[in-house]
Design a protein around this motif. Structure first.
Motif, PDB file in Angstrom:
ATOM      1  N   ARG A 109     -39.530 -59.632  49.859  1.00  0.00           N
ATOM      2  CA  ARG A 109     -38.126 -59.560  50.284  1.00  0.00           C
ATOM      3  C   ARG A 109     -37.906 -58.431  51.289  1.00  0.00           C
ATOM      4  NH1 ARG A 109     -36.861 -61.569  44.686  1.00  0.00           N
ATOM      5  NH2 ARG A 109     -35.583 -63.431  45.067  1.00  0.00           N
ATOM      6  N   GLY A 169     -37.583 -64.792  47.392  1.00  0.00           N
ATOM      7  CA  GLY A 169     -38.770 -64.004  47.066  1.00  0.00           C
ATOM      8  C   GLY A 169     -40.019 -64.708  47.554  1.00  0.00           C
ATOM      9  N   ASP A 176     -46.565 -60.525  44.542  1.00  0.00           N
ATOM     10  CA  ASP A 176     -45.315 -60.226  43.824  1.00  0.00           C
ATOM     11  C   ASP A 176     -45.277 -60.931  42.476  1.00  0.00           C
ATOM     12  OD1 ASP A 176     -44.340 -58.615  45.861  1.00  0.00           O
ATOM     13  OD2 ASP A 176     -43.025 -60.155  46.699  1.00  0.00           O
ATOM     14  N   ARG A 177     -45.676 -62.198  42.425  1.00  0.00           N
ATOM     15  CA  ARG A 177     -45.674 -62.963  41.170  1.00  0.00           C
ATOM     16  C   ARG A 177     -46.656 -62.367  40.183  1.00  0.00           C
ATOM     17  NH1 ARG A 177     -43.929 -68.312  40.078  1.00  0.00           N
ATOM     18  NH2 ARG A 177     -42.354 -67.685  41.563  1.00  0.00           N
ATOM     19  N   LEU A 179     -47.696 -59.222  40.054  1.00  0.00           N
ATOM     20  CA  LEU A 179     -47.140 -57.946  39.586  1.00  0.00           C
ATOM     21  C   LEU A 179     -46.001 -58.178  38.597  1.00  0.00           C
ATOM     22  CD1 LEU A 179     -47.141 -55.896  42.917  1.00  0.00           C
ATOM     23  CD2 LEU A 179     -48.718 -55.686  40.972  1.00  0.00           C
ATOM     24  N   GLN A 180     -45.175 -59.177  38.855  1.00  0.00           N
ATOM     25  CA  GLN A 180     -44.078 -59.504  37.942  1.00  0.00           C
ATOM     26  C   GLN A 180     -44.627 -59.954  36.586  1.00  0.00           C
ATOM     27  OE1 GLN A 180     -41.748 -62.868  39.192  1.00  0.00           O
ATOM     28  NE2 GLN A 180     -40.019 -62.310  37.885  1.00  0.00           N
ATOM     29  N   THR A 181     -45.674 -60.758  36.594  1.00  0.00           N
ATOM     30  CA  THR A 181     -46.289 -61.228  35.353  1.00  0.00           C
ATOM     31  C   THR A 181     -46.899 -60.067  34.586  1.00  0.00           C
ATOM     32  OG1 THR A 181     -46.753 -63.356  36.373  1.00  0.00           O
ATOM     33  CG2 THR A 181     -48.007 -62.810  34.397  1.00  0.00           C
ATOM     34  N   ARG A 183     -46.043 -56.915  34.795  1.00  0.00           N
ATOM     35  CA  ARG A 183     -44.946 -56.061  34.325  1.00  0.00           C
ATOM     36  C   ARG A 183     -44.266 -56.682  33.115  1.00  0.00           C
ATOM     37  NH1 ARG A 183     -39.387 -54.364  36.614  1.00  0.00           N
ATOM     38  NH2 ARG A 183     -39.201 -52.325  35.658  1.00  0.00           N
ATOM     39  N   SER A 184     -44.057 -57.982  33.138  1.00  0.00           N
ATOM     40  CA  SER A 184     -43.446 -58.684  31.995  1.00  0.00           C
ATOM     41  C   SER A 184     -44.300 -58.550  30.763  1.00  0.00           C
ATOM     42  CB  SER A 184     -43.239 -60.158  32.311  1.00  0.00           C
ATOM     43  OG  SER A 184     -42.338 -60.318  33.376  1.00  0.00           O
TER      44      SER A 184
END
Length: 190
Positions: A109, A169, A176-177, A179-181, A183-184
């Motif tokens: 983004r 996004g 990014d996906r 890193l998001q996974t 982090r989750s």
């Protein structure tokens, strides 16, 4: 008729769910296929000689970014200030880094927002710095049935791709996906 409407709604609800990951991925793919080489090639023309060429821009870099100012000093870059050097170096680095971030899907983004700003400045420089405003065919016009003007027509499509990435996004298959996974997963452990 009720069955047809239900079938329509079911099919396009699935398409919409897929679109959240697929549309940004396709936008990144189109960006890579159409604009990555364009921006990297442009950045390569701005590099100076030698290993530290990324810190010592070429005369061509200044002529692309500050055409009127460079002409005013008879193409002697030593007469330009630190501001000019900073803008040229930052612009050169941006042409390498922002497209790379978009293609791999990292900080997508922000990278897309940066590219939007870059394209706006590039377009204004093309129009005012390089005299494109004097040539109506360079600027172009919307709703004129001629879709090939370099500024309004082409760059409108660039902006749609970039705005898709700002809004949606990076989508599937992106850093990014990942890193998001990750982090989750960490948040769930806590």
């Amino acid at each position: 008729m009720e069955r047809l409407i239900s079938l329509h709604n079911a099919v396009f609800a699935a398409v919409e769910r897929l679109g959240d990951g697929l549309l940004p991925l396709l936008s990144r793919l189109v960006f890579a296929g159409v604009l990555l080489g364009y921006f990297w090639n442009s950045a390569m023309t701005k590099l100076g000689d030698g290993f530290f060429g990324f810190l010592s821009p070429s005369v061509g870099a200044y002529s692309q970014i500050f055409p009127k100012q460079l002409e005013a000093v008879t193409y002697d870059t030593s007469q330009l200030g630190v501001f000019h050097w900073l803008v040229v170096v930052a612009g050169t680095w941006a042409e390498f880094i922002l497209p790379l971030l978009i293609v791999i899907g990292l900080f997508t983004r922000l990278a897309a927002l940066g590219m939007i700003g870059f394209v706006v400045v590039q377009s204004l420089t093309d129009l005012y710095g390089h005299g494109g405003i004097a040539h109506a065919e360079t600027l172009g016009a919307w709703f004129d049935r001629v879709p090939d003007a370099a500024i309004l027509d082409q760059r409108a499509f660039w902006m749609v791709v970039l705005l898709t990435l700002v809004i949606k996004g990076a989508g599937a298959l992106s850093v990014d996906r990942v890193l998001q996974t990750l982090r989750s997963g960490r948040v769930a452990e806590v």
